[in-house]
Design an enzyme around this catalytic site. Structure first.
Site, PDB file in Angstrom:
ATOM      1  N   CYS A  18       0.681  -1.304   0.293  1.00  0.00           N
ATOM      2  CA  CYS A  18      -0.075  -0.201   0.098  1.00  0.00           C
ATOM      3  C   CYS A  18       0.927   1.196   0.178  1.00  0.00           C
ATOM      4  CB  CYS A  18      -1.069  -0.284   0.528  1.00  0.00           C
ATOM      5  SG  CYS A  18      -1.563  -1.743   1.399  1.00  0.00           S
ATOM      6  N   CYS A  86     -23.420  37.933   4.029  1.00  0.00           N
ATOM      7  CA  CYS A  86     -22.991  37.276   5.853  1.00  0.00           C
ATOM      8  C   CYS A  86     -22.588  36.766   6.219  1.00  0.00           C
ATOM      9  CB  CYS A  86     -23.681  37.794   6.438  1.00  0.00           C
ATOM     10  SG  CYS A  86     -24.665  39.204   6.621  1.00  0.00           S
ATOM     11  N   ASP A 513      32.931  20.169  21.412  1.00  0.00           N
ATOM     12  CA  ASP A 513      33.419  21.292  21.473  1.00  0.00           C
ATOM     13  C   ASP A 513      34.060  21.936  23.607  1.00  0.00           C
ATOM     14  OD1 ASP A 513      34.421  24.260  20.332  1.00  0.00           O
ATOM     15  OD2 ASP A 513      32.546  24.432  22.009  1.00  0.00           O
ATOM     16  N   ASP A 718      26.942  23.475  20.970  1.00  0.00           N
ATOM     17  CA  ASP A 718      25.888  24.609  20.860  1.00  0.00           C
ATOM     18  C   ASP A 718      24.570  24.814  20.522  1.00  0.00           C
ATOM     19  OD1 ASP A 718      27.039  26.432  19.673  1.00  0.00           O
ATOM     20  OD2 ASP A 718      27.256  27.956  22.246  1.00  0.00           O
ATOM     21  N   ASP A 722      29.414  26.925  16.425  1.00  0.00           N
ATOM     22  CA  ASP A 722      29.259  25.230  15.841  1.00  0.00           C
ATOM     23  C   ASP A 722      28.515  24.990  14.822  1.00  0.00           C
ATOM     24  OD1 ASP A 722      31.194  25.062  18.248  1.00  0.00           O
ATOM     25  OD2 ASP A 722      29.407  24.684  19.266  1.00  0.00           O
TER      26      ASP A 722
END
Length: 851
Positions: A18, A86, A513, A718, A722
């Site tokens: 499917c 309306c 890091d 972070d 980086d």
């Protein structure tokens, strides 16, 4: 023109074929650039060019191949309409609203029926659309928007349960009567001779014909309808296998009941048809329940959202729907209430339970200036929070979006399953037909088959059809991905897609890091040293050097600069503003004050400006060997001293490094610090390889060098500074994102600033991939072994054939077992907690081995 993304809830899918049918149709649709269908989530994600096609055309393409599209629908009560004009105004406004596929306004009933994409809009936004053209609208009191997906799932489970009950009630008497007829002596011997047999009474035969027919047109109808829809649009799926198998058994039985076919054809197979349908429906019922459980994580996340918020408007405290909160609103959160949106505390103090977002069980203290995440629980104090992110921008909304996208995506390992699924149904029919011809023309005579050649060959071909299970192949990967990514989200680990999940388990190198990951990123001032002084400098001289350094760094936002400025303020130094400031990436800063140039930075900065530092070299080396970051202070062309700062190693850094190494992963630290400082920190953490003095713009190049060594590299940073390195790495891991979970450069987002989550993410990936491999192994082995057995491979040697009904039971249990195996991941504990370790200052004395 940029592409748009449309996500559709698809109904009617039963197997991998499917999926292949829908994907093929969508990818052939003009304007569609990419389509991915996931059977476990029952969703299709389509990227398309809006200038060439539309979301409506995409949904029609799905319906054209015989499947359904589930749309969210809401009825709005309208006020203020006076005429047909309306109604037309409101209807046109709703139709133009983003995400609306259908809108109809009835003037007489004062109601609007709207179908919409819940990813793009909501009932609250639709109400605002109506209000925007001058009318009022609200939801009926009894119709707070229900989870239509949940309702559809519950309806499917309820339907299959009812079908199962009917098929069991019918299959039992049909089977008992058929077995009594075939094994009369045995039934007499066990006291069941009272059960009638159809050889003695035609009325009994007609009765089981009626019962079997009810099964075929009742519980079994879904298979024939599915087959018709598929063939009508030129596609095949699991329904065709079931319909062919049960249909053949039923048709032969009807012919034997009402036609004189001669000797050997008087036996009927109503029990085979009834049991086939019963076992297959049992499988679908259990599968529907199991598939519902695989998506529990995402439903649990959605249910966390607060429904209302208490805000201050015009000096008044009012309660509004959470959708009405805007950025800048002041939200009041009382003890025991959920924080409705992301924001910053402006007043109050409390502890907040963030476990539902981050997985961290210990409440977090919050005070003025602290960041709060929406959907977390305020425990014991009143907070006033300024909303910073609302609606789809909140952390919870982004988490839900990331997890949904991850669960819809396909890991590369699924490509094999997709190739197999694309040809599975046709291949099984060819095999079933081949088995029929073999046993009819040759095998029946050569190996002494029983009954008539036609019926013997037919039963074997039916068994071949129903024992095959493409469902197991199709469910093997997506169910495990759903549970794995959901489990990660529950613990603050967001894995962006199947490819990231698969690649993470292949990692053999993790690069951290240093600042903000292995260290807190909050250094403090530790030392002030003067030029050519062997003894401690006098306080006045120290303060003069520190003041110069602080003046230079006052304009800096770097953590090292902030540490120097903070250290000067603590010592009572007033820091005047420099006349100008310039950051020199990777080297330091330059500033001017009262006509003098102040330089603060590394040896490289001093060397580039021809400033001699030989008188400071010994002390520089000592400080660096202690793991401290030492910066030289110079006025004009002369060095005058050193200021040193030290960071704090994060609480669980050494534990995370040790666990990564236990997994056989090399840990590397990358830093802008000089080599001595970097190696001093690395030695405390047990890291053997340091990439030091790396400028921010060169981090990606260092990652590439590691990849050229044949390593599969993860970069942990972070997510902002980086970004190039995270993008270059095979897997980019952004840590400590808090509310900022939509970090484009990363493959994995860790909400908490806990380096152990890096280990947890890798372990979760390994565990999930293990489940995927188990599922695929079982699915392929089952079909590779089951289909030949169904074709009668054991009959020549052992006289053994699998009954078609038993084959259906095997097939049903195969797909259920794959889903159940994936659900076992829910028991997996993402993190094994160890003894807590206190954070320590870089350069602090370490305990002796015996201490």
């Amino acid at each position: 023109m940029p592409t748009e993304k449309h996500e559709v809830k698809v109904t009617g899918m039963t197997c991998a074929s499917c999926v292949q049918t829908i994907e093929t149709k969508l990818n052939e649709t003009p304007g569609v650039t990419r389509a991915v269908v996931n059977i476990a989530t029952e969703k299709a994600t389509v990227e398309y060019d809006p200038s060439k096609t539309s979301s409506a055309a995409i949904e029609k393409a799905i319906e054209d191949v015989g499947y359904g599209v589930l749309r969210d629908e809401v009825t709005l009560n309208l006020e203020g309409m006076t005429c047909a004009s309306c109604a037309q105004t409101i209807e046109n406004a709703l139709k133009k609203a983003e995400g609306v596929s259908y809108a109809s306004v009835n003037l007489a009933t004062e109601k609007a029926l709207v179908r919409f994409d819940p990813l793009k809009t909501s009932p609250a936004r639709l109400i605002k659309v109506v209000e925007g053209v001058g009318y009022n609208a609200h939801l009926p009191a009894e119709e707070e928007m229900e989870d239509r997906e949940r309702l559809a799932r519950e309806k499917e489970i309820r339907t299959q349960r009812n079908n199962l009950i009917i098929s069991v009630i019918i299959a039992l008497p049909v089977t008992l009567i058929s077995f009594r007829t075939a094994f009369g002596g045995f039934f007499e011997s066990i006291g069941l001779g009272f059960i009638p047999n159809y050889d003695d009474n035609d009325l009994i035969l007609y009765a089981i014909f009626v019962l079997a027919t009810i099964t075929m047109i009742g519980p079994g109808r879904q298979f024939f309808v599915g087959t018709f829809k598929g063939l009508k649009h030129g596609s095949t799926d699991m329904n065709l296998l079931i319909a062919t198998g049960t249909g053949a058994a039923y048709v032969v039985s009807v012919a034997g009941t009402f036609l004189d076919l001669g000797a050997g054809y008087e036996h009927v197979y109503y029990d085979t048809a009834a049991l086939l349908i019963m076992f297959i429906i049992l499988g679908r019922y259990l599968e529907a329940i199991a598939k519902g459980k695989t998506s529990e994580a995402i439903r649990n996340l959605i249910s966390l959202q607060a429904k209302t918020a208490r805000v201050i408007r015009d000096g008044q405290e009012i309660e509004v729907p959470v959708e009405d909160v805007t950025v800048g609103d002041i939200v009041i959160v009382r003890p025991g209430e959920k924080i409705p949106v992301d924001g910053i505390v402006t007043e109050g103090h409390s502890s907040v339970d963030e476990s539902m977002i981050s997985g961290e069980s210990i409440p977090v203290e919050k005070g003025e200036g602290d960041e709060c995440i929406g959907a977390t629980l305020n425990k014991n104090g009143l907070l006033k929070i300024r909303a910073t992110k609302v609606g789809k921008d909140t952390a919870l909304a982004q988490i839900v979006k990331l997890v949904e996208e991850a669960q819809t995506s396909k890991p590369p390992v699924q490509r094999l399953a997709d190739v197999v699924a694309g040809h599975f149904i046709l291949a099984v029919h060819v095999l079933a037909l081949s088995a029929f011809f073999f046993w009819y023309f040759y095998g029946y005579t050569a190996f002494n088959g029983y009954g008539t050649p036609f019926l013997f060959a037919l039963l074997i071909s039916i068994t071949t059809l129903v024992i095959a299970c493409p469902c197991a192949v199709g469910l093997a990967t997506p169910t495990a991905v759903m549970v794995g990514t959901g489990k990660g989200a529950e613990n603050g680990i967001l894995i962006k897609g199947g490819e990231a999940l698969e690649n993470t388990h292949k990692l053999n190198t993790v690069v951290f890091d240093k600042t903000g990951t292995l260290t807190e990123g909050k250094p403090s001032l530790t030392d002030i040293v003067l030029l050519d002084r062997e003894t401690v400098a006098t306080p006045m001289q120290e303060l003069e050097v520190l003041k110069l350094a602080a003046i230079a760094e006052k304009g800096s936002e770097h953590p090292l600069g902030e540490a120097i400025v903070e250290g000067a303020r603590k010592r009572g130094i007033e820091i005047p503003q420099a006349e100008d400031f310039k950051a020199i990436p990777g080297k330091g800063v330059e500033a001017h004050f009262e006509g003098k140039r102040i330089l603060l930075g590394t040896r490289r900065l001093m060397k580039s400006t021809n400033i001699q530092t030989s008188g400071l070299e010994r002390r520089l080396t000592e400080l660096e060997n202690d793991g401290k970051t030492a910066m030289i202070v110079a006025i004009d062309d002369h060095a005058v001293g050193i200021v040193a700062v030290a960071d704090t190693i994060t609480e669980y850094a050494s534990e995370a490094v040790e666990q990564l190494q236990d997994l056989g992963i090399e840990v590397v630290m990358i830093t802008g610090d000089n080599r001595r400082t970097g190696e001093a920190i690395a030695s405390q953490l047990g890291i053997g390889r340091v990439l030091a003095e790396v400028l921010p713009q060169d981090k990606a190049r260092e990652i590439n060098r590691l990849q050229e060594e044949g390593k599969k590299v993860a970069m942990v940073g972070d997510g902002i500074n980086d970004a190039p390195a995270l993008t270059q790495a095979d897997i980019g891991i952004a840590i400590g994102s808090g509310t900022d979970v939509a970090i484009e450069s990363s493959n994995i987002v860790l909400i908490k600033n806990d380096v152990r989550d890096v280990v947890s993410a890798i372990r979760l990936s390994k565990k999930t991939m293990g489940k995927i491999k188990q599922n695929l192994f079982w699915a392929f082995v089952y079909n590779s072994v089951g289909i030949p057995i169904g074709m009668g491979i054991f009959f020549p040697a052992f006289g053994f054939l699998v009954n078609p009904a038993l084959a259906a039971a095997f097939m049903a249990m195969s797909s259920v077992s794959v889903t159940t195996n994936s659900l076992l991941l829910k028991r997996y504990k993402v993190r094994a907690m160890k003894k807590r370790r206190r954070p320590r200052r870089v350069g602090a004395p370490q305990p002796s081995p015996g201490g």
